[in-house]
Each structure stands twice: as C-alpha cells, then as structure tokens.
Design an enzyme around this catalytic site. Structure first.
Site, PDB file in Angstrom:
ATOM      1  N   CYS A 138       3.488  -7.467   3.963  1.00 26.04           N
ATOM      2  CA  CYS A 138       3.415  -6.197   4.697  1.00 26.04           C
ATOM      3  C   CYS A 138       3.673  -6.402   6.187  1.00 26.04           C
ATOM      4  O   CYS A 138       2.817  -6.928   6.904  1.00 26.04           O
ATOM      5  CB  CYS A 138       2.034  -5.583   4.459  1.00 26.04           C
ATOM      6  SG  CYS A 138       1.707  -4.089   5.417  1.00 26.04           S
ATOM      7  N   CYS A 141       1.370  -4.498   8.551  1.00 23.16           N
ATOM      8  CA  CYS A 141       0.023  -5.070   8.655  1.00 23.16           C
ATOM      9  C   CYS A 141       0.033  -6.344   9.484  1.00 23.16           C
ATOM     10  O   CYS A 141      -0.852  -6.562  10.299  1.00 23.16           O
ATOM     11  CB  CYS A 141      -0.516  -5.434   7.273  1.00 23.16           C
ATOM     12  SG  CYS A 141      -0.290  -4.169   6.034  1.00 23.16           S
ATOM     13  N   ASP A 142       1.008  -7.213   9.264  1.00 18.36           N
ATOM     14  CA  ASP A 142       0.924  -8.578   9.796  1.00 18.36           C
ATOM     15  C   ASP A 142       1.959  -8.926  10.864  1.00 18.36           C
ATOM     16  O   ASP A 142       1.876  -9.996  11.470  1.00 18.36           O
ATOM     17  CB  ASP A 142       1.045  -9.584   8.637  1.00 18.36           C
ATOM     18  CG  ASP A 142      -0.112  -9.446   7.654  1.00 18.36           C
ATOM     19  OD1 ASP A 142      -1.207  -9.041   8.096  1.00 18.36           O
ATOM     20  OD2 ASP A 142       0.080  -9.726   6.463  1.00 18.36           O
TER      21      ASP A 142
HETATM   22  C1  FAD Z   1      -1.223  -9.408   1.302  1.00 20.44           C
HETATM   23  C2  FAD Z   1      -1.503  -7.982   1.747  1.00 20.44           C
HETATM   24  C3  FAD Z   1      -1.992  -7.756   3.013  1.00 20.44           C
HETATM   25  C4  FAD Z   1      -2.260  -6.453   3.428  1.00 20.44           C
HETATM   26  N1  FAD Z   1      -2.763  -6.251   4.686  1.00 20.44           N
HETATM   27  C5  FAD Z   1      -3.069  -5.010   5.087  1.00 20.44           C
HETATM   28  C6  FAD Z   1      -3.627  -4.780   6.381  1.00 20.44           C
HETATM   29  O1  FAD Z   1      -3.830  -5.703   7.177  1.00 20.44           O
HETATM   30  N2  FAD Z   1      -3.892  -3.486   6.720  1.00 20.44           N
HETATM   31  C7  FAD Z   1      -3.656  -2.427   5.882  1.00 20.44           C
HETATM   32  O2  FAD Z   1      -3.936  -1.284   6.257  1.00 20.44           O
HETATM   33  N3  FAD Z   1      -3.119  -2.618   4.674  1.00 20.44           N
HETATM   34  C8  FAD Z   1      -2.823  -3.877   4.241  1.00 20.44           C
HETATM   35  N4  FAD Z   1      -2.263  -4.073   3.003  1.00 20.44           N
HETATM   36  C9  FAD Z   1      -2.010  -2.902   2.154  1.00 20.44           C
HETATM   37  C10 FAD Z   1      -3.349  -2.438   1.511  1.00 20.44           C
HETATM   38  O3  FAD Z   1      -3.956  -3.538   0.905  1.00 20.44           O
HETATM   39  C11 FAD Z   1      -3.097  -1.332   0.509  1.00 20.44           C
HETATM   40  O4  FAD Z   1      -2.394  -0.278   1.119  1.00 20.44           O
HETATM   41  C12 FAD Z   1      -4.432  -0.799  -0.044  1.00 20.44           C
HETATM   42  O5  FAD Z   1      -5.205  -1.844  -0.579  1.00 20.44           O
HETATM   43  C13 FAD Z   1      -4.194   0.268  -1.101  1.00 20.44           C
HETATM   44  O6  FAD Z   1      -5.447   0.670  -1.556  1.00 20.44           O
HETATM   45  P1  FAD Z   1      -5.651   1.341  -2.992  1.00 20.44           P
HETATM   46  O7  FAD Z   1      -7.124   1.582  -3.084  1.00 20.44           O
HETATM   47  O8  FAD Z   1      -4.718   2.439  -3.171  1.00 20.44           O
HETATM   48  O9  FAD Z   1      -5.216   0.243  -4.051  1.00 20.44           O
HETATM   49  P2  FAD Z   1      -5.534  -1.302  -4.265  1.00 20.44           P
HETATM   50  O10 FAD Z   1      -6.137  -1.943  -3.065  1.00 20.44           O
HETATM   51  O11 FAD Z   1      -4.284  -1.869  -4.821  1.00 20.44           O
HETATM   52  O12 FAD Z   1      -6.650  -1.272  -5.414  1.00 20.44           O
HETATM   53  C14 FAD Z   1      -6.333  -0.890  -6.716  1.00 20.44           C
HETATM   54  C15 FAD Z   1      -7.568  -1.070  -7.574  1.00 20.44           C
HETATM   55  O13 FAD Z   1      -7.336  -0.534  -8.871  1.00 20.44           O
HETATM   56  C16 FAD Z   1      -7.875  -1.398  -9.842  1.00 20.44           C
HETATM   57  N5  FAD Z   1      -7.217  -1.123 -11.124  1.00 20.44           N
HETATM   58  C17 FAD Z   1      -5.902  -1.183 -11.455  1.00 20.44           C
HETATM   59  N6  FAD Z   1      -5.724  -0.829 -12.753  1.00 20.44           N
HETATM   60  C18 FAD Z   1      -6.963  -0.530 -13.241  1.00 20.44           C
HETATM   61  C19 FAD Z   1      -7.467  -0.120 -14.520  1.00 20.44           C
HETATM   62  N7  FAD Z   1      -6.647   0.068 -15.565  1.00 20.44           N
HETATM   63  N8  FAD Z   1      -8.791   0.088 -14.660  1.00 20.44           N
HETATM   64  C20 FAD Z   1      -9.653  -0.083 -13.615  1.00 20.44           C
HETATM   65  N9  FAD Z   1      -9.233  -0.461 -12.391  1.00 20.44           N
HETATM   66  C21 FAD Z   1      -7.915  -0.698 -12.217  1.00 20.44           C
HETATM   67  C22 FAD Z   1      -7.657  -2.791  -9.265  1.00 20.44           C
HETATM   68  O14 FAD Z   1      -8.523  -3.753  -9.863  1.00 20.44           O
HETATM   69  C23 FAD Z   1      -7.990  -2.523  -7.795  1.00 20.44           C
HETATM   70  O15 FAD Z   1      -9.367  -2.637  -7.603  1.00 20.44           O
HETATM   71  C24 FAD Z   1      -2.002  -5.351   2.558  1.00 20.44           C
HETATM   72  C25 FAD Z   1      -1.492  -5.589   1.275  1.00 20.44           C
HETATM   73  C26 FAD Z   1      -1.255  -6.890   0.850  1.00 20.44           C
HETATM   74  C27 FAD Z   1      -0.724  -7.129  -0.526  1.00 20.44           C
END
Ligand code: FAD
Length: 311
Positions: A138, A141-142
């Site tokens: 990202c 982010c980084d």
């Molecule tokens: C390496 C990396 C670094 C990042 N750094 C940053 C940063 O510094 N700042 C920033 O703002 N953003 C950052 N991001 C982006 C950020 O992580 C995402 O935008 C954010 O986490 C999205 O949140 P979410 O809750 O939509 O989904 P996610 O964080 O993807 O969470 C999805 C959840 O759904 C669960 N899940 C999936 N399928 C099922 C199922 N069938 N049953 C039950 N649970 C399920 C998973 O276990 C997980 O807990 C980064 C991303 C990555 C990959």
C-alpha cells in the site's frame, strides 16, 4: 430451537477495522452484536508493522496492537467475539441464516458484512521475509517511510499506475516493473506515468528475489521474461500492486456483486441489494482501501442496521 442454533439482532462477519467499528456502534446501540473473526483475527493490519495514518495515535501504532485496542473497545460494550468463520449464508428470508465452521447456525435480524479484500502477493519467500521491512502492499500507507529514496513498484493496472505517480512525489526515483510491454491502466493514467520524469518503466520483467540484510531491504533482483537476463535494482522499497481479491465467495448469489466481485452498495450508504444486509470496509471499496475509511463505513453500517431494526 436446537442447541446449535442461536439468535442475534446483528451478526457481523469479519474483525478488521470495519467489523470492530461496526461492533462498537452496534453494541452501544444495544444490538448485542455477534462478531465472527474469520481466519485473520484483526484483519489486514495484523500483517503490518507501523500504522502512522490512523487518527488518534500521534506516535503511530503497531497494526496488531491497534486491532487489539479496537477489539477491547468493542468487547467493553458487550460484543460477543467468536473465533471461527462463517461458511454459508442464506439471505432469502428474514431472519437471515449463517452457518459457521464450529457447527452453529446463527439466525440474524441484520447482517453486517466486513470480510475485507485480500491483497495479491508475488509469492516469493524473500517477499514474506521483508514484509514491513521494505515490502509493502500500500503506497498511500507506507510511501511516506521512503521519502527521498529509490523504490520499485510492480503491476500494470490503474492502481499500480496511480500508486507509482503518488510515490514519484515522495521518492527520488520509482522503477515501475511490469511483466508485459504495455500497461493495462487506462490511457489517461498511462499518460500520467509516462510524463512523470522520475518514473522509469522496466518492461517484460518480474521480481525474482528481494535482497536485504537484518536492517531491511537493500535491492531487488529482476528477470527479463524475453531474454532471461537478470538485473539488480538498488532500491529500499518494493510496492506490490498486482490487485486484490474481495472476500465474497460465500455471498455470491446472495447479494449483488460488481464485475470485480466487490459487494455493491447504494452510493452514500452501506445498504446492499438485500434489505437488512449491510456491507462495509474493503469488501465494498476498491478505491480508498484504508483503515479509516473501513472504520467510517463500519460506523455507517451499524447506524443503518439500528435504524432498520427500529423502522
Ligand atoms: C501490508 C498492509 C499494510 C497496510 N497499512 C495500512 C496503513 O498503514 N494504514 C491504513 O489506513 N491502511 C493500511 N492498509 C489497508 C488496511 O489494512 C485495510 O484497508 C483495512 O484493514 C480494511 O479493513 P476491513 O475491516 O474492511 O477488512 P480487513 O482488515 O481485510 O478484515 C477482514 C476481516 O474479515 C474476516 N473474514 C473474511 N472472511 C470471513 C468469513 N467467511 N467469516 C468470518 N470472517 C471472515 C477476516 O478474518 C478479517 O478479520 C494496509 C494493508 C496491508 C495489506
């Protein structure tokens, strides 16, 4: 009702910033939410080190620590957090039905989908080794951590092109590596990339090894797909921008998805094609993909669920 069948006013599927923020709001609105954490408890931020852009942490915070804070906050108001995944859903009638991998059936008056999207990676051992120590998924982010340095980005679509031009504003030089001899990005984005003086295109090439020492990444070895030659780039960062897969497999045929399999929501809301089912975070957003936007839409989903139940 059998022992394995439970009722809830609000089932939240996923425990990233979207799911836990939805849980905080739903719990405080007395919906007694039930959260299934999934295979990645805490979501994508648990695989990153420093999060510097989430408001409220003036000195930054480690991703896993921040997600532990969100979980504690959700539990403080009575959220029931369960480990395990939701394996099947049926949204054809209310209460909605969810089946879990621990053999339970959940009958839910509302459902909030917060299952996120999974970043695609190159699949190299050295990529895993230097994750968070040079390798990132990202640029927004980084990128800040690489100001004034030489970095590489891999990918050829709109996101890669967008991120390359973003990095070019912060970094000294950006090598854009693509396995073909033309980009997939739209013409306008291509024009932006080609007219940015500190972006150098590296065509027909793929990364084969991330080089480094215990302090972090020091270079990147590439292979040219046409002539087989190797080339070493002296870069301290590698941004992988080869796409994301939304985690929507179990929702296919239950709610409307777009052509890239993200959940369709009504603009300005978290409402899906099924009344009473809401979607928030990266599972419905291929544009912003940030923890704060995921959290923001998580809040919206819980408020919409609460108003739906009250109406
Ligand atoms: C390496 C990396 C670094 C990042 N750094 C940053 C940063 O510094 N700042 C920033 O703002 N953003 C950052 N991001 C982006 C950020 O992580 C995402 O935008 C954010 O986490 C999205 O949140 P979410 O809750 O939509 O989904 P996610 O964080 O993807 O969470 C999805 C959840 O759904 C669960 N899940 C999936 N399928 C099922 C199922 N069938 N049953 C039950 N649970 C399920 C998973 O276990 C997980 O807990 C980064 C991303 C990555 C990959």
């Amino acid at each position: 009702m059998s022992e394995t069948t439970e009722k809830t006013r609000c089932l939240i599927i996923g425990s990233g910033p979207a799911g836990y923020t939805a849980a905080i709001y739903a719990a405080r609105a007395d919906l007694s939410p039930l959260v299934y954490e999934g295979l990645q408890p805490g979501g994508q931020l648990t695989i990153t080190t420093e999060v510097d852009n989430f408001p409220g942490y003036p000195d930054g915070v480690k991703g896993p620590e921040m997600m532990e804070d969100l979980k504690k906050q959700a539990m403080r108001f009575g959220t029931d957090v369960r480990s395990g995944i939701v394996t099947k859903v049926d949204f054809s009638s209310r209460p909605f039905r969810g089946e879990t991998d621990d053999g339970k059936t959940i009958m839910a008056e509302t459902v909030i989908i917060a299952t996120g999207a999974t970043a695609k990676w190159l699949g190299l051992e050295s990529e895993k080794k230097f994750m968070g120590m040079g390798v990132s998924g990202c640029a927004t982010c980084d990128g800040f951590f690489y100001r004034g340095q030489d970095v590489a980005i891999v990918g050829g679509g709109d996101t890669a092109a967008e991120e390359a031009t973003y990095l070019a504003k912060l970094c000294k030089k950006v090598y854009m590596i693509h396995r073909r001899d033309e980009l997939r990005a739209c013409k306008a984005m291509q024009h932006k990339v080609f007219s940015t003086p500190n972006i150098e295109m590296v065509w027909d090439s793929v990364p084969v090894e991330v080089l480094g020492d215990p302090s972090g990444m020091t270079g990147l070895m590439l292979k040219n797909m046409k002539n087989g030659e190797n080339r070493k780039l002296d870069v301290t960062g590698l941004f992988v921008a080869i796409g994301h897969t939304p985690n929507t497999g179990i929702f296919r045929g239950q709610v409307e998805l777009d052509e890239a399999n993200y959940i369709k929501t009504i603009p300005g809301t978290t409402r899906t094609s099924v009344e009473g089912v809401f979607a928030c975070g990266d599972v419905q957003d291929h544009y912003f993909r940030q923890a704060i936007t995921a959290a923001g839409t998580g809040c919206m989903a819980a408020i919409e669920a609460e108003r739906f139940l009250g109406s």
